[in-house]
Scaffold this active site. Structure first.
Site, PDB file in Angstrom:
ATOM      1  N   SER A 121       1.770  -1.608   5.006  1.00 36.65           N
ATOM      2  CA  SER A 121       2.854  -2.594   4.968  1.00 36.65           C
ATOM      3  C   SER A 121       4.221  -1.994   5.276  1.00 36.65           C
ATOM      4  CB  SER A 121       2.897  -3.287   3.596  1.00 36.65           C
ATOM      5  OG  SER A 121       3.467  -2.450   2.625  1.00 36.65           O
ATOM      6  N   LYS A 163       8.060  -1.183  -1.522  1.00 41.12           N
ATOM      7  CA  LYS A 163       8.693  -2.183  -0.654  1.00 41.12           C
ATOM      8  C   LYS A 163      10.211  -1.931  -0.612  1.00 41.12           C
ATOM      9  CE  LYS A 163       5.030  -4.849   0.095  1.00 41.12           C
ATOM     10  NZ  LYS A 163       4.070  -3.828  -0.341  1.00 41.12           N
TER      11      LYS A 163
END
Length: 214
Positions: A121, A163
């Site tokens: 990701s 993230k």
């Protein structure tokens, strides 16, 4: 007490003592310290050693020329504390399983730890599956920082994900943004974030193991 609270010359002195003890197997004398740091006065050296002792970084045995002792074990490399998900959250890491050596001249290594990345990701930030991310522990961050975000679940220690953090005040939410255009961000209402989530640290370096071809 942290070495960060020492003066620059005291940090240099401490680093020399640590490196000398690693290479020679014994502590340096005051004269050897002075010669390395270009300090002519052994009294001046003694003053800074006293400051390091007061800060709890070393201890000294009286009347011994090599009486310096380190008060804490010098960390060999950065501890690898487990796996971090660059994707869906994984179970949170706990104890160190190994360590990586990166060179203390590259980044500030005190209190940092490493995590092994699992998932894709964050690939557009050049963080790939199998990379190591070095984390500086902290509970706060700024918009755009790459962070370890932990979802604290009832009856469990929690799960963590890697993230970019954004606080969107206009929408009263937190956005955990992947760096992969094929994936959607994680949107968390501010009330839920405050109750169930926390920042455990931010990424300060990325390392990749390269295996030479046979």
């Amino acid at each position: 007490m942290s070495l960060e609270q020492a003066s620059e010359i005291q940090r240099r002195m401490y680093d020399f003592i640590v490196n000398y003890m690693k290479s020679e197997g014994m502590p340096p004398t005051n004269r050897e310290i002075g010669r390395e740091l270009n300090i002519a006065s052994t009294g001046h050296v003694d003053y800074h050693l006293t400051m390091l002792e007061k800060k709890g970084l070393i201890s000294r045995q009286a009347k011994k020329s090599r009486g310096i002792k380190l008060t804490k074990q010098v960390q060999e490399g950065i501890p690898v504390m487990g796996i971090i998900a660059a994707g869906e959250p994984l179970d949170i890491f706990s104890d160190a399983s190994s360590s990586i050596n990166i060179g203390s001249d590259m980044i500030e290594t005190e209190n940092t730890y490493a995590l092994v990345v699992r998932g894709r990701s964050m690939i557009e930030d050049h963080i790939c599956d199998g990379d190591y991310v070095v984390i500086k522990p902290q509970s706060t961050c700024q918009n755009g920082d790459i962070v370890v975000a932990v979802h604290m679940q009832e009856g469990a220690s929690g799960s963590s994900t890697l993230k970019r953090f954004f606080q969107e005040k206009e929408h009263n939410r937190v956005r955990l943004q992947p760096a992969n255009s094929e994936l959607d961000p994680i949107m968390i209402p501010k009330s839920v974030w405050d109750r169930e989530w926390q920042i455990q640290g931010k990424v300060v370096a990325i390392f990749r193991q390269c295996i030479a071809a046979a």
